[in-house]
Design a protein around this motif. Sequence first.
Motif, PDB file in Angstrom:
ATOM      1  N   SER A 211      -8.972  79.114 -54.768  1.00 41.70           N
ATOM      2  CA  SER A 211      -8.630  77.702 -54.923  1.00 41.70           C
ATOM      3  C   SER A 211      -7.314  77.381 -54.237  1.00 41.70           C
ATOM      4  N   ASP A 212      -6.480  78.390 -54.035  1.00 40.96           N
ATOM      5  CA  ASP A 212      -5.274  78.262 -53.206  1.00 40.96           C
ATOM      6  C   ASP A 212      -5.606  78.887 -51.857  1.00 40.96           C
ATOM      7  N   ALA A 213      -5.941  78.039 -50.886  1.00 35.92           N
ATOM      8  CA  ALA A 213      -6.445  78.533 -49.598  1.00 35.92           C
ATOM      9  C   ALA A 213      -5.433  79.390 -48.853  1.00 35.92           C
ATOM     10  N   LYS A 214      -4.164  79.301 -49.235  1.00 31.58           N
ATOM     11  CA  LYS A 214      -3.163  80.153 -48.579  1.00 31.58           C
ATOM     12  C   LYS A 214      -3.400  81.623 -48.893  1.00 31.58           C
ATOM     13  N   ASN A 215      -4.165  81.899 -49.949  1.00 32.56           N
ATOM     14  CA  ASN A 215      -4.439  83.283 -50.327  1.00 32.56           C
ATOM     15  C   ASN A 215      -5.472  83.964 -49.435  1.00 32.56           C
ATOM     16  N   ILE A 216      -6.243  83.198 -48.678  1.00 35.09           N
ATOM     17  CA  ILE A 216      -7.338  83.773 -47.897  1.00 35.09           C
ATOM     18  C   ILE A 216      -6.835  84.959 -47.076  1.00 35.09           C
ATOM     19  N   SER A 217      -7.538  86.111 -47.209  1.00 34.43           N
ATOM     20  CA  SER A 217      -7.040  87.343 -46.582  1.00 34.43           C
ATOM     21  C   SER A 217      -7.962  87.906 -45.508  1.00 34.43           C
ATOM     22  N   ILE A 229     -13.095  90.150 -36.701  1.00 39.25           N
ATOM     23  CA  ILE A 229     -12.966  89.668 -38.080  1.00 39.25           C
ATOM     24  C   ILE A 229     -13.303  90.787 -39.058  1.00 39.25           C
ATOM     25  N   ASN A 230     -12.431  90.958 -40.054  1.00 39.88           N
ATOM     26  CA  ASN A 230     -12.653  91.928 -41.122  1.00 39.88           C
ATOM     27  C   ASN A 230     -12.293  91.296 -42.468  1.00 39.88           C
ATOM     28  N   GLY A 231     -13.166  91.475 -43.448  1.00 36.57           N
ATOM     29  CA  GLY A 231     -12.884  90.944 -44.777  1.00 36.57           C
ATOM     30  C   GLY A 231     -14.159  90.761 -45.584  1.00 36.57           C
ATOM     31  N   GLU A 232     -14.006  90.129 -46.747  1.00 35.53           N
ATOM     32  CA  GLU A 232     -15.133  89.912 -47.647  1.00 35.53           C
ATOM     33  C   GLU A 232     -15.124  88.474 -48.146  1.00 35.53           C
ATOM     34  N   LYS A 233     -16.306  87.902 -48.266  1.00 34.86           N
ATOM     35  CA  LYS A 233     -16.488  86.581 -48.848  1.00 34.86           C
ATOM     36  C   LYS A 233     -17.581  86.671 -49.906  1.00 34.86           C
ATOM     37  N   LYS A 245     -28.077  79.904 -39.519  1.00 29.28           N
ATOM     38  CA  LYS A 245     -27.776  80.570 -38.261  1.00 29.28           C
ATOM     39  C   LYS A 245     -26.285  80.662 -37.936  1.00 29.28           C
ATOM     40  N   VAL A 246     -25.444  79.939 -38.663  1.00 29.95           N
ATOM     41  CA  VAL A 246     -24.017  79.964 -38.336  1.00 29.95           C
ATOM     42  C   VAL A 246     -23.209  79.681 -39.596  1.00 29.95           C
ATOM     43  N   MET A 247     -22.016  80.301 -39.655  1.00 36.01           N
ATOM     44  CA  MET A 247     -21.074  80.052 -40.743  1.00 36.01           C
ATOM     45  C   MET A 247     -19.749  79.573 -40.159  1.00 36.01           C
ATOM     46  N   ILE A 248     -19.201  78.521 -40.734  1.00 32.38           N
ATOM     47  CA  ILE A 248     -17.805  78.188 -40.463  1.00 32.38           C
ATOM     48  C   ILE A 248     -16.983  79.032 -41.414  1.00 32.38           C
ATOM     49  N   THR A 249     -16.180  79.922 -40.864  1.00 29.97           N
ATOM     50  CA  THR A 249     -15.514  80.958 -41.658  1.00 29.97           C
ATOM     51  C   THR A 249     -14.000  80.767 -41.645  1.00 29.97           C
ATOM     52  N   MET A 250     -13.411  80.648 -42.833  1.00 31.86           N
ATOM     53  CA  MET A 250     -11.956  80.535 -42.970  1.00 31.86           C
ATOM     54  C   MET A 250     -11.349  81.924 -42.898  1.00 31.86           C
ATOM     55  N   VAL A 251     -10.414  82.108 -41.973  1.00 33.06           N
ATOM     56  CA  VAL A 251      -9.796  83.417 -41.745  1.00 33.06           C
ATOM     57  C   VAL A 251      -8.289  83.256 -41.571  1.00 33.06           C
ATOM     58  N   LYS A 252      -7.595  84.379 -41.692  1.00 25.74           N
ATOM     59  CA  LYS A 252      -6.157  84.394 -41.427  1.00 25.74           C
ATOM     60  C   LYS A 252      -5.948  84.943 -40.025  1.00 25.74           C
ATOM     61  N   THR A 253      -5.385  84.123 -39.149  1.00 28.21           N
ATOM     62  CA  THR A 253      -5.149  84.532 -37.757  1.00 28.21           C
ATOM     63  C   THR A 253      -3.682  84.715 -37.428  1.00 28.21           C
ATOM     64  N   SER A 254      -2.809  84.103 -38.221  1.00 25.05           N
ATOM     65  CA  SER A 254      -1.378  84.100 -37.872  1.00 25.05           C
ATOM     66  C   SER A 254      -0.543  84.425 -39.103  1.00 25.05           C
ATOM     67  N   ARG A 261       0.101  77.274 -41.634  1.00 26.63           N
ATOM     68  CA  ARG A 261      -0.403  77.449 -40.263  1.00 26.63           C
ATOM     69  C   ARG A 261      -0.932  78.863 -40.033  1.00 26.63           C
ATOM     70  N   GLN A 262      -1.199  79.590 -41.105  1.00 26.05           N
ATOM     71  CA  GLN A 262      -1.703  80.957 -40.964  1.00 26.05           C
ATOM     72  C   GLN A 262      -3.215  81.017 -40.842  1.00 26.05           C
ATOM     73  N   GLN A 263      -3.900  79.971 -41.320  1.00 23.35           N
ATOM     74  CA  GLN A 263      -5.358  80.015 -41.417  1.00 23.35           C
ATOM     75  C   GLN A 263      -6.018  79.295 -40.243  1.00 23.35           C
TER      76      GLN A 263
END
Length: 470
Positions: A211-217, A229-233, A245-254, A261-263
């Motif tokens: 629920s706190d999107a900043k936590n996304i790892s 991309i590595n992780g679990e959802k 056929k496709v997922m919009i996936t929230m990830v940490k890139t930065s 601005r990390q996600q």
Amino acid sequence: MSPKKITTCGLFTVDYGLASAIRLKTLKLRLPEIRVLDTNFRSFESSAQQQTGGIMSATDSDLYELAMSDEAQPLMAAVKNHIAKNVEPITEEFYALDAEKTDRWSWHPRQLELLEGAKSAAKDAGLWNFFLPDAETGEGLSNLDYAYIAAELGKSPLASESLNCSAPDTGNMEVLERVGTPEQKKQWLEPLLNGEIRSAYAMTEPALPSSDAKNISTQAVLDGDEWVINGEKYYISGAGDPRCKVMITMVKTSPDAAPNRQQSQILVPTNTPGVEILEGMQVFGQDHAPRGHMHIKFTDVRVPKENILLGEGRGFEISQVRLGPGRIHHCMRSIGKAEKALELMVKRAGTRVAFGKPIAKLGKNVEVISRARIEINAMRLAVLQAAKAMDVLGNKEARVYVSAVKAMVPEKVCQIIDQAIQIHGATGISQWTPLASMYTDLRHLRFADGPDEVHHMVVGRAELQKYDLW
């Protein structure tokens, strides 16, 4: 009214028919300037902006003009006719076919045949993709008009998909329409708008409070021309559907950037090597196969760097698109479910006799019926006002109105369905009525669409800000 062809995003044409006649002549929308891709966007407002923006008004007369537009009323009538003629007659057969499947995570061919028939009928009638408000062409329904129609769709479990207006595709299509590149639109938006594929939105993670999107790892690292991309959802709704056929996936890139601005959000085709569905998560003991709510592992998943949406570190910015129409749609449809529950409650209470009286006249049951009607009307007005706020204020400034209905509606509709179950006795929790599945659907919505506590925090904080107490 004769069908009319319109261009939705400059790449292809869609036959909107009746919907193409809905033009926002009297309503000037001031949506966030997502399509301009403002490079000076800031995901978090300054404290000064927080003190003045996003506060619910009790005096803005525009927000109390909640009538459906004259232009949309013929469309509403056409939707009701479509549901009665093309959706309700196939519903019982559609779900009965589940018992004939050998693989729970697939569709029976006859199910797809029935669904495609209803979709074709909707296309022929011009009832297709009208959920997109203020598209680039200026066509489409306002959020207020769509709120009325979505409430009608909520009464039938197949209605939304028959019109290509079901989650999570609606939110994903809106994201792609607003921020996708021409190539991304051609590859993914076009087949989604045509109803040829389904999609998913992968954000929630099992190891932390999402629920706190900043936590996304879940991490995405750029390696040459590819994101790795590595992780679990988990609880990724719709990802079990073979048509997904496709997922919009929230990830940490930065990870070293500012917290907001990390996600990033990246398009991940479901057939990419390294995408592994571990299991279907259950909701109150039900796996909702074949669509499901999937637990997915990403192991060295490689996608082209061009699959990123909008740019690195702009995941929160993209979420503002989904935080508006795509997420209030659940509340709109929930009003329809509440109406259905009340209808079943009244018919049961008025026709069953116990202790010499109709059940409606026993105890406080007539008051239960009264309160359900009063609360449905109140919820409907609140949802309509939130939709109107998005139309006249924009998604960002309307966030408090949206949070208010997201905090209130699922909880109240749950209560009404629970009361309908009680009126039905044991039958209420059986397979003989839709009430049990309606209850679990609404109860899980209090997590799936953001926890109640977060929405109450948004509304309560806004009230405190009125008096400089936050």
